[in-house]
Motif scaffolding. Structure first.
Motif, PDB file in Angstrom:
ATOM      1  N   ILE A  29      40.335  22.263  50.356  1.00 26.73           N
ATOM      2  CA  ILE A  29      40.630  21.876  48.974  1.00 26.73           C
ATOM      3  C   ILE A  29      40.406  23.115  48.119  1.00 26.73           C
ATOM      4  O   ILE A  29      39.290  23.642  48.066  1.00 26.73           O
ATOM      5  CB  ILE A  29      39.709  20.728  48.506  1.00 26.73           C
ATOM      6  CG1 ILE A  29      39.900  19.498  49.384  1.00 26.73           C
ATOM      7  CG2 ILE A  29      39.982  20.405  47.040  1.00 26.73           C
ATOM      8  CD1 ILE A  29      38.878  18.399  49.138  1.00 26.73           C
ATOM      9  N   LEU A  30      41.467  23.595  47.486  1.00 18.00           N
ATOM     10  CA  LEU A  30      41.359  24.785  46.657  1.00 18.00           C
ATOM     11  C   LEU A  30      40.886  24.455  45.253  1.00 18.00           C
ATOM     12  O   LEU A  30      40.112  25.200  44.658  1.00 18.00           O
ATOM     13  CB  LEU A  30      42.705  25.514  46.597  1.00 18.00           C
ATOM     14  CG  LEU A  30      43.250  26.008  47.923  1.00 18.00           C
ATOM     15  CD1 LEU A  30      44.614  26.637  47.737  1.00 18.00           C
ATOM     16  CD2 LEU A  30      42.285  27.004  48.562  1.00 18.00           C
ATOM     17  N   GLU A  31      41.378  23.332  44.730  1.00 17.77           N
ATOM     18  CA  GLU A  31      41.017  22.928  43.371  1.00 17.77           C
ATOM     19  C   GLU A  31      41.304  21.447  43.214  1.00 17.77           C
ATOM     20  O   GLU A  31      42.302  20.948  43.729  1.00 17.77           O
ATOM     21  CB  GLU A  31      41.843  23.725  42.363  1.00 17.77           C
ATOM     22  CG  GLU A  31      41.536  23.427  40.919  1.00 17.77           C
ATOM     23  CD  GLU A  31      42.379  24.252  39.952  1.00 17.77           C
ATOM     24  OE1 GLU A  31      42.344  23.928  38.763  1.00 17.77           O
ATOM     25  OE2 GLU A  31      43.075  25.184  40.386  1.00 17.77           O
ATOM     26  N   VAL A  32      40.438  20.770  42.513  1.00 21.43           N
ATOM     27  CA  VAL A  32      40.688  19.369  42.179  1.00 21.43           C
ATOM     28  C   VAL A  32      39.996  19.084  40.849  1.00 21.43           C
ATOM     29  O   VAL A  32      38.866  19.510  40.625  1.00 21.43           O
ATOM     30  CB  VAL A  32      40.230  18.401  43.296  1.00 21.43           C
ATOM     31  CG1 VAL A  32      38.747  18.468  43.520  1.00 21.43           C
ATOM     32  CG2 VAL A  32      40.670  16.987  43.020  1.00 21.43           C
ATOM     33  N   ASP A  33      40.717  18.435  39.969  1.00 23.80           N
ATOM     34  CA  ASP A  33      40.158  18.037  38.682  1.00 23.80           C
ATOM     35  C   ASP A  33      40.788  16.712  38.273  1.00 23.80           C
ATOM     36  O   ASP A  33      41.475  16.076  39.074  1.00 23.80           O
ATOM     37  CB  ASP A  33      40.356  19.133  37.625  1.00 23.80           C
ATOM     38  CG  ASP A  33      41.804  19.525  37.398  1.00 23.80           C
ATOM     39  OD1 ASP A  33      42.712  18.661  37.519  1.00 23.80           O
ATOM     40  OD2 ASP A  33      42.065  20.705  37.074  1.00 23.80           O
ATOM     41  N   ASP A  34      40.578  16.310  37.045  1.00 25.38           N
ATOM     42  CA  ASP A  34      41.103  15.026  36.592  1.00 25.38           C
ATOM     43  C   ASP A  34      42.627  15.002  36.539  1.00 25.38           C
ATOM     44  O   ASP A  34      43.227  13.937  36.534  1.00 25.38           O
ATOM     45  CB  ASP A  34      40.540  14.672  35.214  1.00 25.38           C
ATOM     46  CG  ASP A  34      39.058  14.365  35.277  1.00 25.38           C
ATOM     47  OD1 ASP A  34      38.577  13.990  36.370  1.00 25.38           O
ATOM     48  OD2 ASP A  34      38.378  14.509  34.242  1.00 25.38           O
ATOM     49  N   ARG A  35      43.267  16.157  36.507  1.00 20.81           N
ATOM     50  CA  ARG A  35      44.713  16.235  36.356  1.00 20.81           C
ATOM     51  C   ARG A  35      45.467  16.354  37.677  1.00 20.81           C
ATOM     52  O   ARG A  35      46.509  15.753  37.871  1.00 20.81           O
ATOM     53  CB  ARG A  35      45.034  17.431  35.456  1.00 20.81           C
ATOM     54  CG  ARG A  35      46.376  17.359  34.793  1.00 20.81           C
ATOM     55  CD  ARG A  35      46.527  18.496  33.784  1.00 20.81           C
ATOM     56  NE  ARG A  35      47.717  19.225  34.030  1.00 20.81           N
ATOM     57  CZ  ARG A  35      47.919  20.302  34.797  1.00 20.81           C
ATOM     58  NH1 ARG A  35      47.055  20.845  35.373  1.00 20.81           N
ATOM     59  NH2 ARG A  35      49.024  20.889  34.984  1.00 20.81           N
TER      60      ARG A  35
END
Length: 147
Positions: A29-35
Motif C-alpha cells: 500500500i503506497l498511500e491511502v486516505d479518505d479520498r
C-alpha cells in the motif's frame, strides 16, 4: 502503511482484503486516505492470466478492484471498527480501456482507486493503472457492499 491511531497498529493488506495466495495481487500500500488508495503490485508467474512470460492486461481490472478494496476496507474499519465482517463484491465492470497488450514478468504496476460515486451500499470506482509511468488502463467498476 499504517494510519495513526491505536485501532490501526497492526493494519496489513490482509486486514483490508479477503484475498489470499495467488489471488492476493497487491504487494504494497503506497498511500491511502479518505479520498483514495494507491497500491503497488509486481507481476509474478503465479498470477492468474500469466502465460509465456506475460500477463494479460485484464488483470488490471482485478488490481483496481483490490486497490478499491483497500480504500473501502479502511473506510469501513474507521466507521465500524474491527469486529464487523463485511466485504465488497464486484458487480460490474462499467468500462475498461487498456493501453497495453501484455505485461511482462517483474513489471511494477501502480494502481489508484477512488469512490467516484456513493449511494447507500453501491459505489462506482474510478481507477487507473500505470506501468513505467505510463497509463496502462483506465477502469470504472461498480461495487456493492455485502451485508
Amino acid at each position: 502503511m499504517t494510519p495513526a491511531g491505536p485501532d490501526f497498529a497492526n493494519l496489513t493488506i490482509e486486514t483490508l482484503l479477503p484475498h489470499r495466495g495467488r489471488m492476493l495481487l497487491v504487494d504494497e500500500i503506497l498511500e491511502v486516505d479518505d479520498r483514495q488508495a494507491t497500491a503497488l503490485s509486481v507481476v509474478r508467474e503465479d498470477w492468474p492470466l500469466f502465460k509465456d512470460g506475460f500477463c494479460n492486461p485484464l488483470i488490471l481490472i482485478e488490481l483496481v478492484a483490490q486497490t478499491s478494496g483497500i480504500h473501502n476496507g479502511l473506510t469501513r474499519l474507521k466507521e465500524r471498527g474491527a469486529g464487523e465482517d463485511n466485504g465488497g463484491w464486484l458487480v460490474g465492470v462499467k468500462q475498461a480501456v487498456f493501453h497495453t497488450a501484455a505485461i511482462a514478468l517483474g513489471k511494477r504496476i501502480t494502481t489508484t482507486a477512488k469512490n467516484a460515486f456513493v449511494f447507500d451500499d453501491l459505489r462506482e470506482i474510478a481507477g487507473s493503472a500505470t506501468i513505467d509511468g505510463a497509463i496502462a488502463a483506465e477502469v470504472t467498476l461498480q461495487v456493492m457492499e455485502a451485508k
